[in-house]
Design an enzyme around this catalytic site. Structure first.
Site, PDB file in Angstrom:
ATOM      1  N   ASN A   9      -0.347   9.680   2.919  1.00 18.87           N
ATOM      2  CA  ASN A   9      -0.074   9.034   1.637  1.00 18.87           C
ATOM      3  C   ASN A   9      -1.411   8.831   0.927  1.00 18.87           C
ATOM      4  OD1 ASN A   9       0.641   7.369  -0.449  1.00 18.87           O
ATOM      5  ND2 ASN A   9       1.249   5.632   0.830  1.00 18.87           N
ATOM      6  N   TRP A  10      -1.650   9.650  -0.077  1.00 18.76           N
ATOM      7  CA  TRP A  10      -2.962   9.615  -0.742  1.00 18.76           C
ATOM      8  C   TRP A  10      -3.085   8.441  -1.704  1.00 18.76           C
ATOM      9  CZ3 TRP A  10      -3.998  15.476  -2.295  1.00 18.76           C
ATOM     10  CH2 TRP A  10      -4.019  16.258  -1.121  1.00 18.76           C
ATOM     11  N   LYS A  11      -1.986   7.758  -1.998  1.00 18.36           N
ATOM     12  CA  LYS A  11      -2.006   6.609  -2.920  1.00 18.36           C
ATOM     13  C   LYS A  11      -2.679   6.998  -4.247  1.00 18.36           C
ATOM     14  CE  LYS A  11      -1.742   3.617   1.056  1.00 18.36           C
ATOM     15  NZ  LYS A  11      -2.073   2.352   1.694  1.00 18.36           N
ATOM     16  N   HIS A  96       7.418   1.737  -0.556  1.00 16.10           N
ATOM     17  CA  HIS A  96       6.155   1.399   0.108  1.00 16.10           C
ATOM     18  C   HIS A  96       5.824  -0.062  -0.167  1.00 16.10           C
ATOM     19  CE1 HIS A  96       1.888   1.266   1.030  1.00 16.10           C
ATOM     20  NE2 HIS A  96       2.120   2.310   1.804  1.00 16.10           N
ATOM     21  N   GLU A  98       3.208  -1.452  -1.028  1.00 22.54           N
ATOM     22  CA  GLU A  98       2.415  -1.681  -2.237  1.00 22.54           C
ATOM     23  C   GLU A  98       3.289  -1.675  -3.487  1.00 22.54           C
ATOM     24  OE1 GLU A  98      -0.483   1.344  -1.373  1.00 22.54           O
ATOM     25  OE2 GLU A  98      -1.230   0.094   0.257  1.00 22.54           O
ATOM     26  N   GLU A 168       5.937  -0.131   8.566  1.00 24.48           N
ATOM     27  CA  GLU A 168       4.547  -0.391   8.192  1.00 24.48           C
ATOM     28  C   GLU A 168       4.342  -1.897   8.066  1.00 24.48           C
ATOM     29  OE1 GLU A 168       2.600   3.191   6.212  1.00 24.48           O
ATOM     30  OE2 GLU A 168       3.688   2.178   4.633  1.00 24.48           O
ATOM     31  N   GLY A 174      -4.229  -0.727   5.446  1.00 19.57           N
ATOM     32  CA  GLY A 174      -5.534  -0.728   4.787  1.00 19.57           C
ATOM     33  C   GLY A 174      -6.461  -1.841   5.247  1.00 19.57           C
ATOM     34  N   SER A 214      -3.149   1.549   9.218  1.00 17.91           N
ATOM     35  CA  SER A 214      -4.450   1.810   9.832  1.00 17.91           C
ATOM     36  C   SER A 214      -4.388   2.787  11.012  1.00 17.91           C
ATOM     37  CB  SER A 214      -5.120   0.492  10.245  1.00 17.91           C
ATOM     38  OG  SER A 214      -5.328  -0.328   9.114  1.00 17.91           O
ATOM     39  N   GLY A 235      -2.561   6.354   5.470  1.00 16.35           N
ATOM     40  CA  GLY A 235      -3.167   6.126   4.159  1.00 16.35           C
ATOM     41  C   GLY A 235      -4.627   6.547   4.151  1.00 16.35           C
ATOM     42  N   GLY A 236      -5.512   5.597   4.420  1.00 19.53           N
ATOM     43  CA  GLY A 236      -6.955   5.835   4.330  1.00 19.53           C
ATOM     44  C   GLY A 236      -7.426   7.079   5.068  1.00 19.53           C
TER      45      GLY A 236
HETATM   46  P1  PGA Z   1      -3.436   2.837   5.854  1.00 17.94           P
HETATM   47  O1  PGA Z   1      -2.152   2.954   4.885  1.00 17.94           O
HETATM   48  O2  PGA Z   1      -3.334   3.972   6.841  1.00 17.94           O
HETATM   49  O3  PGA Z   1      -4.620   2.964   4.942  1.00 17.94           O
HETATM   50  O4  PGA Z   1      -3.342   1.513   6.528  1.00 17.94           O
HETATM   51  C1  PGA Z   1      -0.896   3.286   5.408  1.00 17.94           C
HETATM   52  C2  PGA Z   1       0.125   3.296   4.309  1.00 17.94           C
HETATM   53  O5  PGA Z   1       0.024   2.458   3.395  1.00 17.94           O
HETATM   54  O6  PGA Z   1       1.049   4.122   4.305  1.00 17.94           O
END
Ligand code: PGA
Length: 259
Positions: A9-11, A96, A98, A168, A174, A214, A235-236
């Site tokens: 997930n590149w956000k 998600h 977020e 999640e 993150g 993470s 994500g990251g």
């Molecule tokens: P993260 O994000 O790996 O940076 O914790 C995961 C996600 O939000 O899908």
């Protein structure tokens, strides 16, 4: 047997078409034609067409990060399921944290989006998870029950079998804090039990349930080895091809051991 799905997930990253193409190219070249685990990337909407071109001929799926439930009309700023299919998407992330916590996404909206995605034959990745406060108050299972029953309301067992869930924990996204394999497996087993009670054992056995929060090359192997963890939403670590490929490799190693 459920194939693992590792999705990046590149956000709100990267900042240019060129950088998005380079990241997709790196993942494509590193993966080659391997299909023992399923892999997908989720760039921002504006890079989908370019990334689809870069990924041509590779088994990597293309995911959007959201969609709107209506097919067309006066919905400024929104993107429909049919539009996503038109630009080459195979998957779409829905709900998600977020969006749930940052943009007021409700379970009812997640449910409407999920139905629109299924109708368009997109593979939905529906995210659920508790906040730190909810976990500390021992409300994790209550929160998940509400999110699962609200988000998947009205689905047939056959439809549910085609949904990917991503557990999640919000406190792990993150933050560098990862759920331990024991913590994650316990919640995944709870989700699997809910799926069995709601849709039947056979369906529960087919649903892919990813872990997210993470995930890195260094912790992926032990998370992915858990019996009810069927992949990762990253994500990251998905923003560097080598890190993402390291997680994919951990999944391939687990798959090779017969999971
Ligand atoms: P993260 O994000 O790996 O940076 O914790 C995961 C996600 O939000 O899908």
């Amino acid at each position: 047997m459920r194939a693992l799905l590792i999705a990046g997930n590149w956000k709100l990253n990267p900042t240019s078409t060129e950088a998005a193409a380079a990241l997709a190219e790196g993942v494509k070249n590193g993966l080659g034609t391997a299909t023992d685990v399923h892999v997908a990337v989720a760039p921002p909407f504006v890079f989908l067409t370019k990334v689809d071109q870069v990924l041509a001929g590779s088994p990597i799926g293309l995911a959007a990060q959201d969609l709107h439930w209506e097919p067309s009309g006066a919905f400024t700023g929104e993107i429909s399921a049919a539009m996503l299919v038109d630009v080459g998407c195979t998957h779409v992330i829905i709900g998600h944290s977020e969006r749930r916590h940052g943009m007021g996404e409700t379970d009812a909206r997640v449910n409407a989006k999920l139905k629109a995605a299924l109708a368009a034959k997109l593979i939905p990745i529906v995210c659920v998870g508790e906040t730190k406060e909810e976990r500390l108050a021992e409300k994790t299972e209550d929160v998940l029950l509400a999110q699962l029953s609200g988000s998947l309301a009205g689905l047939t067992a056959e439809e549910a079998a085609g949904v990917v869930l991503a557990y999640e924990p919000v406190w792990a996204i993150g933050t560098g804090l990862t759920a331990t394999p024991e913590q994650a497996q316990a919640v995944h087993a709870f989700i699997r039990k809910w799926l069995a009670e709601t849709f039947g054992e056979a369906t529960a056995g087919r649903v892919v349930v990813q872990y997210g929060g993470s995930v890195k090359p260094a912790n992926a192997a032990e998370l992915l080895a858990c019996p009810d963890i069927d992949g990762a939403l990253v994500g990251g670590a998905a923003l560097k091809a080598d890190d993402f490929l390291g997680i994919v490799q951990a999944g391939r190693d687990v798959a090779a051991r017969g999971k």
